[in-house]
Design a protein around this motif. Structure first.
Motif, short mmCIF file in Angstrom:
data_model
loop_
_atom_site.label_atom_id
_atom_site.label_comp_id
_atom_site.label_asym_id
_atom_site.label_seq_id
_atom_site.Cartn_x
_atom_site.Cartn_y
_atom_site.Cartn_z
N ILE A 383 0.77 -1.12 -0.15
CA ILE A 383 -0.07 0.02 -0.05
C ILE A 383 0.84 1.40 0.17
N HIS A 384 1.64 1.41 0.88
CA HIS A 384 2.74 2.61 0.88
C HIS A 384 3.40 2.67 -0.66
N TRP A 385 3.88 1.43 -1.22
CA TRP A 385 4.52 1.84 -2.44
C TRP A 385 3.47 2.33 -3.40
N SER A 386 2.32 1.86 -3.30
CA SER A 386 1.40 2.50 -4.30
C SER A 386 0.83 3.60 -4.06
N GLU A 387 0.91 4.00 -2.85
CA GLU A 387 0.56 5.65 -2.50
C GLU A 387 1.81 6.68 -2.61
N GLY A 388 2.97 5.97 -2.78
CA GLY A 388 4.08 6.88 -3.04
C GLY A 388 4.70 7.36 -1.64
N THR A 389 4.27 6.81 -0.73
CA THR A 389 4.92 6.86 0.65
C THR A 389 5.82 5.74 1.01
N VAL A 390 6.62 6.13 2.24
CA VAL A 390 7.61 5.23 2.50
C VAL A 390 7.33 4.16 3.67
N PRO A 391 7.27 3.01 3.52
CA PRO A 391 7.04 1.80 4.56
C PRO A 391 8.29 1.83 5.50
N GLY A 392 8.15 2.42 6.58
CA GLY A 392 9.64 2.93 7.25
C GLY A 392 10.07 2.11 8.47
N GLY A 393 9.09 1.31 8.69
CA GLY A 393 9.58 0.44 10.08
C GLY A 393 8.41 -0.58 10.57
N VAL A 394 8.58 -1.41 11.59
CA VAL A 394 7.72 -2.43 12.15
C VAL A 394 8.01 -2.26 13.53
N HIS A 395 7.00 -2.69 14.18
CA HIS A 395 6.68 -2.57 15.75
C HIS A 395 6.35 -3.90 16.14
N PHE A 396 6.93 -4.84 16.88
CA PHE A 396 6.60 -5.95 17.21
C PHE A 396 6.44 -6.33 18.74
N GLU A 397 5.66 -7.47 19.09
CA GLU A 397 5.56 -7.88 20.41
C GLU A 397 6.55 -9.12 20.40
N MET A 398 7.67 -9.35 21.07
CA MET A 398 8.69 -10.44 20.78
C MET A 398 9.36 -10.46 21.85
N THR A 399 10.05 -11.90 21.93
CA THR A 399 10.72 -12.04 23.15
C THR A 399 12.00 -13.00 22.56
N GLY A 400 13.14 -13.07 23.38
CA GLY A 400 14.47 -13.77 23.01
C GLY A 400 13.81 -15.45 23.44
N ASP A 401 12.94 -15.71 24.11
CA ASP A 401 12.77 -16.87 24.73
C ASP A 401 12.10 -17.85 23.90
N ASP A 402 12.08 -18.98 23.95
CA ASP A 402 11.45 -20.02 23.14
C ASP A 402 9.99 -20.23 23.65
N VAL A 403 9.16 -19.12 23.45
CA VAL A 403 7.95 -19.34 24.13
C VAL A 403 6.99 -19.81 22.68
N THR A 404 5.79 -20.32 23.21
CA THR A 404 4.84 -20.72 22.40
C THR A 404 3.51 -20.07 22.38
N GLU A 405 3.47 -18.78 21.93
CA GLU A 405 2.38 -17.80 22.26
C GLU A 405 1.71 -17.26 20.74
N CYS A 406 2.39 -17.36 19.80
CA CYS A 406 1.83 -17.05 18.51
C CYS A 406 1.81 -18.25 17.74
N THR A 407 0.68 -18.53 16.84
CA THR A 407 0.79 -19.73 16.26
C THR A 407 1.37 -19.61 14.93
#
Ligand code: PEP
Ligand code: CO
Length: 448
Positions: A383-407
């Protein structure tokens, strides 16, 4: 109420939502008074450096990676926990930088992400109505009335633990641990065996060769700061305005006011009312500010919001973190982009593919599916490419641990496997393997 002269307390004249109902007001004021005397956690010069890097992200010359726990846990403020999360963020940085070809602006949801907005003031646990858990800086997660009582001393404890986290982060990022000739050491044992871990090893070998080549041609790589240290910044949701105010300090060199609780703070989806206290507070601090935006935005409102928060049209000042969900982004993002474009306010566009994709699995646990997360990110780029704007980043909920929280993901975690290692205090996080897998996918998107 119209916005007039700002000071660090002017938010108190505006309607404020999502604040705990502190039972002991006197203890609350005492805690704030003590916080106001304690040293800042970060410094104005560092905050300005982050803003400079975010200005690059706004133009597409760098890429923002913001990530960490949904809610940090007092009990997990330990060197190994901080190190494991930092390692994954550094690994993702290497992947995005090496395969994606852009410098990465690294911002942890760390060292102060201790307060949570809630959809409901209370919840039912085993037939008993309890106050909701609002983050370790407010109350305890145990499902008892005592634990759930808001306790102002927790803000002081949160400050001290944020300070300890900050200290170990500074040591890890500046004391040799983040040196690029250690890229292999960041690969976790449990990740190494996975396909993502092995892809990472290939990237790491490429970096080894590049560094070795620099040595061969005579560069003293031990004395190149860019190879020896990582610049790493902290962030959290600016939710508890009393706490944020107490840590807001005037910079002696420029006279500007900085919220020294973190380098960057953001306003959540539930607290971004243009005429509300959170926007009033954030408009006056000079930190980079983020705002979460979900599907219920109104065009007119968003235009007033971005103008209030970035009246000087300063690049790097404002990051809009969109969180629509994979099924809704196509409907809602283009209109938002156009509305913001009309204002002429520069923003970093960042994608939070977590909060719009949360669902409750059959097991009763909150989760998110890897494929949906990836779909939202992919749509965000397109969408940003087609609108001519910049997809500038991402925001995650994450951990370094070996968890099973997201499928889903490479190991294809099933709903029925979520209980194997479900640790989060709040929302489900990507584990280390899932995080690396996303980084590889995003690197390809960045390359376009
Ligand atoms: C969060 O980032 O944990 C959060 C509560 O997000 P949002 O404000 O987007 O719902
Ligand atoms: Co969350």
């Amino acid at each position: 109420m119209a916005h007039q002269a700002w000071n660090k307390s002017s938010w108190q004249n505006f309607p404020v939502v999502q604040q705990p109902n502190w039972p002991d007001r006197e203890a609350y004021q005492e805690a704030l008074a003590e916080l106001a005397t304690l040293p800042p956690l970060v410094f104005a010069g560092e905050i300005r450096e982050l803003k400079r890097q975010l200005a690059m992200a706004a133009e597409g010359k760098a890429f923002l990676l913001q990530g960490g726990d949904c809610a940090e846990d007092f009990a997990r403020c330990t060197a190994p926990a901080v190190r494991e999360l930092l390692k994954v963020i550094l690994q993702m940085t290497v992947i995005l930088g090496y395969a994606g070809g852009k410098p990465v602006v690294k911002v942890g949801r760390m060292a102060g992400q201790y307060a949570k907005p809630r959809s409901s003031d209370t919840e039912m646990v085993n037939g008993v109505e309890l106050s909701s858990y609002r983050g370790d800086m407010v109350n305890g997660i145990d499902p008892t009335p005592e634990a759930r009582r808001p306790e102002p001393q927790r803000m002081l404890k949160g400050y001290h633990l944020a300070c300890a986290t900050m200290n170990i982060l500074r040591a890890f990022t500046r004391g040799g641990y983040a040196a690029l000739d250690r890229v292999h050491a960041w690969n976790n044992e449990f990740v190494k065996r996975s396909p993502q871990g092995q892809m990472y090893e290939r990237v790491a070998r490429g970096i080894d060769q590049a560094i070795n080549f620099m040595r061969v041609v005579g560069l003293d790589t031990d004395n190149i700061p860019q190879l020896q240290q990582a610049s790493f910044f902290t962030s959290h949701e600016a939710l508890l305005l009393g706490y944020e105010e107490a840590l807001t300090r005037q910079d002696s060199t420029t006279g500007g006011w900085y919220d020294c609780s973190a380098h960057m703070v953001w306003i959540g989806e539930r607290t971004r009312q243009v005429d509300g206290a959170h926007v009033e507070f954030c408009r006056g601090i000079l930190n980079p500010v983020g705002v979460k935006i979900g599907p219920n935005y109104e065009v007119d409102n968003v235009q007033r919001l971005v103008t209030a928060l970035n009246p000087g049209r300063e690049p790097g000042r404002l990051t809009l973190i969109t969180r629509f969900g994979a099924g809704k982004i196509e409907k809602f993002l283009p209109g938002l982009i156009r509305a913001v474009k009309e204002t002429g306010v520069p923003v970093v566009w960042s994608c939070d593919p977590m909060h719009g994709n949360t669902y409750t699995s059959e097991t009763g646990l909150k989760t998110r599916n890897f494929a949906e997360i990836l779909n939202e990110i992919r749509a965000f780029f397109e969408i940003h490419w087609s609108e001519g704007t910049v997809p500038g980043g991402v925001h995650f909920e994450m951990t370094g641990d070996d968890v099973t929280e997201c499928t889903g993901g490479g190991r294809d975690i099933k709903d029925s496997e979520l209980r194997l290692n479900y640790q989060t205090n709040c929302d489900p996080r990507l584990n280390a393997e899932q995080s690396l897998e996303l980084a590889f996918q995003i690197a390809e998107m960045i390359r376009g």
